[in-house]
Design a protein around this motif. Structure first.
Motif, PDB file in Angstrom:
ATOM      1  N   LEU A 221       0.802  -1.207   0.000  1.00  0.00           N
ATOM      2  CA  LEU A 221       0.000   0.000   0.000  1.00  0.00           C
ATOM      3  C   LEU A 221       0.843   1.269   0.000  1.00  0.00           C
ATOM      4  O   LEU A 221       0.462   2.270  -0.622  1.00  0.00           O
ATOM      5  CB  LEU A 221      -0.933  -0.001   1.218  1.00  0.00           C
ATOM      6  N   LEU A 222       1.981   1.254   0.696  1.00  0.00           N
ATOM      7  CA  LEU A 222       2.813   2.450   0.754  1.00  0.00           C
ATOM      8  C   LEU A 222       3.348   2.848  -0.624  1.00  0.00           C
ATOM      9  O   LEU A 222       3.198   4.005  -1.043  1.00  0.00           O
ATOM     10  CB  LEU A 222       3.954   2.267   1.754  1.00  0.00           C
ATOM     11  N   PRO A 223       3.981   1.917  -1.374  1.00  0.00           N
ATOM     12  CA  PRO A 223       4.405   2.285  -2.734  1.00  0.00           C
ATOM     13  C   PRO A 223       3.239   2.721  -3.618  1.00  0.00           C
ATOM     14  O   PRO A 223       3.363   3.682  -4.379  1.00  0.00           O
ATOM     15  CB  PRO A 223       5.048   0.994  -3.271  1.00  0.00           C
ATOM     16  N   PHE A 224       2.102   2.019  -3.507  1.00  0.00           N
ATOM     17  CA  PHE A 224       0.929   2.378  -4.304  1.00  0.00           C
ATOM     18  C   PHE A 224       0.442   3.779  -3.954  1.00  0.00           C
ATOM     19  O   PHE A 224       0.072   4.561  -4.842  1.00  0.00           O
ATOM     20  CB  PHE A 224      -0.191   1.358  -4.070  1.00  0.00           C
ATOM     21  N   THR A 225       0.458   4.111  -2.663  1.00  0.00           N
ATOM     22  CA  THR A 225       0.052   5.451  -2.227  1.00  0.00           C
ATOM     23  C   THR A 225       0.993   6.520  -2.764  1.00  0.00           C
ATOM     24  O   THR A 225       0.555   7.580  -3.225  1.00  0.00           O
ATOM     25  CB  THR A 225       0.018   5.524  -0.682  1.00  0.00           C
ATOM     26  N   LEU A 226       2.305   6.251  -2.713  1.00  0.00           N
ATOM     27  CA  LEU A 226       3.287   7.201  -3.243  1.00  0.00           C
ATOM     28  C   LEU A 226       3.095   7.416  -4.744  1.00  0.00           C
ATOM     29  O   LEU A 226       3.228   8.536  -5.253  1.00  0.00           O
ATOM     30  CB  LEU A 226       4.707   6.700  -2.956  1.00  0.00           C
ATOM     31  N   ILE A 227       2.771   6.334  -5.450  1.00  0.00           N
ATOM     32  CA  ILE A 227       2.510   6.442  -6.892  1.00  0.00           C
ATOM     33  C   ILE A 227       1.285   7.307  -7.148  1.00  0.00           C
ATOM     34  O   ILE A 227       1.288   8.195  -8.019  1.00  0.00           O
ATOM     35  CB  ILE A 227       2.317   5.039  -7.512  1.00  0.00           C
ATOM     36  N   MET A 228       0.225   7.085  -6.375  1.00  0.00           N
ATOM     37  CA  MET A 228      -0.992   7.866  -6.547  1.00  0.00           C
ATOM     38  C   MET A 228      -0.772   9.339  -6.217  1.00  0.00           C
ATOM     39  O   MET A 228      -1.308  10.231  -6.888  1.00  0.00           O
ATOM     40  CB  MET A 228      -2.111   7.287  -5.674  1.00  0.00           C
ATOM     41  N   ILE A 229       0.013   9.619  -5.189  1.00  0.00           N
ATOM     42  CA  ILE A 229       0.337  11.014  -4.841  1.00  0.00           C
ATOM     43  C   ILE A 229       1.093  11.680  -5.985  1.00  0.00           C
ATOM     44  O   ILE A 229       0.819  12.832  -6.347  1.00  0.00           O
ATOM     45  CB  ILE A 229       1.159  11.082  -3.537  1.00  0.00           C
ATOM     46  N   SER A 230       2.032  10.940  -6.571  1.00  0.00           N
ATOM     47  CA  SER A 230       2.786  11.473  -7.711  1.00  0.00           C
ATOM     48  C   SER A 230       1.844  11.834  -8.853  1.00  0.00           C
ATOM     49  O   SER A 230       1.975  12.900  -9.470  1.00  0.00           O
ATOM     50  CB  SER A 230       3.818  10.451  -8.195  1.00  0.00           C
ATOM     51  N   TYR A 231       0.856  10.978  -9.106  1.00  0.00           N
ATOM     52  CA  TYR A 231      -0.042  11.227 -10.220  1.00  0.00           C
ATOM     53  C   TYR A 231      -1.069  12.316  -9.924  1.00  0.00           C
ATOM     54  O   TYR A 231      -1.604  12.940 -10.849  1.00  0.00           O
ATOM     55  CB  TYR A 231      -0.722   9.929 -10.662  1.00  0.00           C
ATOM     56  N   ILE A 232      -1.350  12.544  -8.672  1.00  0.00           N
ATOM     57  CA  ILE A 232      -2.210  13.680  -8.317  1.00  0.00           C
ATOM     58  C   ILE A 232      -1.525  14.985  -8.728  1.00  0.00           C
ATOM     59  O   ILE A 232      -2.137  15.877  -9.344  1.00  0.00           O
ATOM     60  CB  ILE A 232      -2.525  13.684  -6.808  1.00  0.00           C
ATOM     61  N   TYR A 233      -0.222  15.084  -8.416  1.00  0.00           N
ATOM     62  CA  TYR A 233       0.544  16.258  -8.817  1.00  0.00           C
ATOM     63  C   TYR A 233       0.719  16.323 -10.328  1.00  0.00           C
ATOM     64  O   TYR A 233       0.643  17.403 -10.935  1.00  0.00           O
ATOM     65  CB  TYR A 233       1.916  16.254  -8.133  1.00  0.00           C
ATOM     66  N   ILE A 234       0.945  15.162 -10.951  1.00  0.00           N
ATOM     67  CA  ILE A 234       1.136  15.124 -12.406  1.00  0.00           C
ATOM     68  C   ILE A 234      -0.129  15.583 -13.136  1.00  0.00           C
ATOM     69  O   ILE A 234      -0.078  16.430 -14.036  1.00  0.00           O
ATOM     70  CB  ILE A 234       1.526  13.699 -12.855  1.00  0.00           C
ATOM     71  N   ILE A 235      -1.271  15.029 -12.739  1.00  0.00           N
ATOM     72  CA  ILE A 235      -2.532  15.373 -13.400  1.00  0.00           C
ATOM     73  C   ILE A 235      -2.894  16.834 -13.164  1.00  0.00           C
ATOM     74  O   ILE A 235      -3.373  17.527 -14.084  1.00  0.00           O
ATOM     75  CB  ILE A 235      -3.662  14.438 -12.921  1.00  0.00           C
ATOM     76  N   SER A 236      -2.668  17.324 -11.942  1.00  0.00           N
ATOM     77  CA  SER A 236      -2.957  18.737 -11.667  1.00  0.00           C
ATOM     78  C   SER A 236      -2.082  19.652 -12.510  1.00  0.00           C
ATOM     79  O   SER A 236      -2.527  20.715 -12.959  1.00  0.00           O
ATOM     80  CB  SER A 236      -2.748  19.035 -10.179  1.00  0.00           C
ATOM     81  N   THR A 237      -0.844  19.238 -12.761  1.00  0.00           N
ATOM     82  CA  THR A 237       0.057  20.021 -13.626  1.00  0.00           C
ATOM     83  C   THR A 237      -0.402  19.969 -15.073  1.00  0.00           C
ATOM     84  O   THR A 237      -0.397  20.982 -15.787  1.00  0.00           O
ATOM     85  CB  THR A 237       1.498  19.491 -13.517  1.00  0.00           C
ATOM     86  N   ILE A 238      -0.825  18.802 -15.533  1.00  0.00           N
ATOM     87  CA  ILE A 238      -1.295  18.645 -16.913  1.00  0.00           C
ATOM     88  C   ILE A 238      -2.538  19.501 -17.168  1.00  0.00           C
ATOM     89  O   ILE A 238      -2.684  20.122 -18.235  1.00  0.00           O
ATOM     90  CB  ILE A 238      -1.587  17.160 -17.213  1.00  0.00           C
ATOM     91  N   LEU A 239      -3.441  19.560 -16.178  1.00  0.00           N
ATOM     92  CA  LEU A 239      -4.674  20.336 -16.349  1.00  0.00           C
ATOM     93  C   LEU A 239      -4.410  21.834 -16.469  1.00  0.00           C
ATOM     94  O   LEU A 239      -5.262  22.575 -16.981  1.00  0.00           O
ATOM     95  CB  LEU A 239      -5.620  20.057 -15.173  1.00  0.00           C
ATOM     96  N   LYS A 240      -3.255  22.278 -15.999  1.00  0.00           N
ATOM     97  CA  LYS A 240      -2.912  23.701 -16.091  1.00  0.00           C
ATOM     98  C   LYS A 240      -2.403  24.094 -17.483  1.00  0.00           C
ATOM     99  O   LYS A 240      -2.293  25.288 -17.794  1.00  0.00           O
ATOM    100  CB  LYS A 240      -1.856  24.045 -15.040  1.00  0.00           C
TER     101      LYS A 240
END
Length: 322
Positions: A221-240
């Motif tokens: 779960l920890l690696p999966f959570t870190l991956i999801m956090i990374s993609y939250i930032y990635i997607i928010s950057t892409i939407l800009k």
């Protein structure tokens, strides 16, 4: 440290009465004779495509200097791990379906447990490192060459492999010192560590107390959570990004990785976190074949077919050969 203290305790308690079974018996898919043929053909195709595809990725990254960037070095390492992964599981399944001999030696079972745990842990770590690489490339691109240098990339790959090896070695040693009685049937097509431990006559309370939280939470779960956090930032950057073409181009640089993450992590975590019951054993086997056979087969296809650089590198290598 806790692992090795536990290993010492288990060893001291069981070594005097340690029983080594000559063999276990794997219970594969509950299908008819025709169904066994389908399983054999399917497993053979998965194995051949997985090995061929991943060997191709390793060869391309090794030969083409343009691909020797952090992202492709991670991919190369992932491909090596996938080759080990399928080679540890699928050949035995193929042998069982073609010969009908479901037996596997104790040493063979322990080897499968070691390689399976090693590859699962290493893949989680590598996918997490790749998510960080995509985060840096998309969210802070100006600092990418400085942050994701070849030294940092090599360090992340080394830590991923060493972490997977260390955990796998400790877990395998724990299982190898358990005492087994008359229960020899493993209801899966490979030596699932949880099923094997439940067959033991030894007290596995100490192992389960440490193994389940560590494997499921810290290494899952920890690696999966870190991956999801990374993609939250990635997607928010892409939407800009203002232009739709710019958003699509940026997202395409991480879509392959995201596809593999969803397929591998979703199946693996779903299998290990869902409630176990007698009726779900066949479903468990189907889910297991997805992340032990389908994912290693799909990885190179996803990264090559959706990536122009890989396709161009493949064409240039083929031209050199001709």
């Amino acid at each position: 440290m806790f692992y090795f203290l536990l290993l010492e305790k288990i060893t001291s308690e069981t070594v005097k009465n340690h029983t080594v079974l000559a063999e276990f018996y794997l219970e594969t898919f509950n299908v008819s004779t025709k169904g066994q043929l389908v399983v054999f053909i399917g497993a053979l195709l998965m194995y051949l495509l997985a090995v061929l595809g991943n060997v191709t990725i390793v060869t391309l990254v090794s030969l083409v200097s343009k691909l020797q960037t952090p992202m492709y070095l991670f991919l190369c390492s992932l491909s090596v791990q996938d080759i080990m992964y399928v080679s540890a599981i699928l050949p035995k399944l193929l042998a069982i379906t073609i010969t009908g001999d479901t037996s596997i030696t104790f040493s063979g079972c322990i080897t499968q447990i070691f390689l399976f745990t090693f590859c699962i842990d290493t893949e989680f770590f590598l996918l997490t490192s790749m998510a960080y690489d995509r985060y840096v490339a998309i969210c802070i691109p100006l600092h990418y060459p400085l942050i994701m240098s070849k030294t940092v990339c090599a360090l992340l790959i080394t830590v991923s492999w060493f972490g997977g090896f260390l955990n796998s070695f400790a877990v395998t040693m724990m299982v190898s010192y358990l005492t087994f009685c008359n229960k020899q049937k493993i209801n899966n097509f490979f030596c699932d560590i949880i099923i094997v431990m439940k067959l033991s006559c030894s007290d596995i309370t100490y192992i389960m107390t440490l193994l389940v939280p560590l494997e499921g939470t810290v290494l899952g779960l920890l690696p999966f959570t870190l991956i999801m956090i990374s993609y939250i930032y990635i997607i928010s950057t892409i939407l800009k990004i203002r232009s739709s073409s710019g958003r699509l181009k940026t997202f395409s640089s991480c879509s392959s990785h995201l596809t593999v993450v969803v397929l591998f992590c979703g199946t693996c975590l779903g299998l290990n976190l869902k409630p176990k019951s007698g009726d779900s054993l066949e479903i468990d086997k189907v889910l297991s074949i997805i992340y032990t056979g389908v994912v290693p087969m799909v990885n190179p296809l996803v990264y090559s077919l959706r990536n122009k650089e890989v396709l161009e590198a493949m064409k240039s290598v083929l031209k050199r050969m001709t």
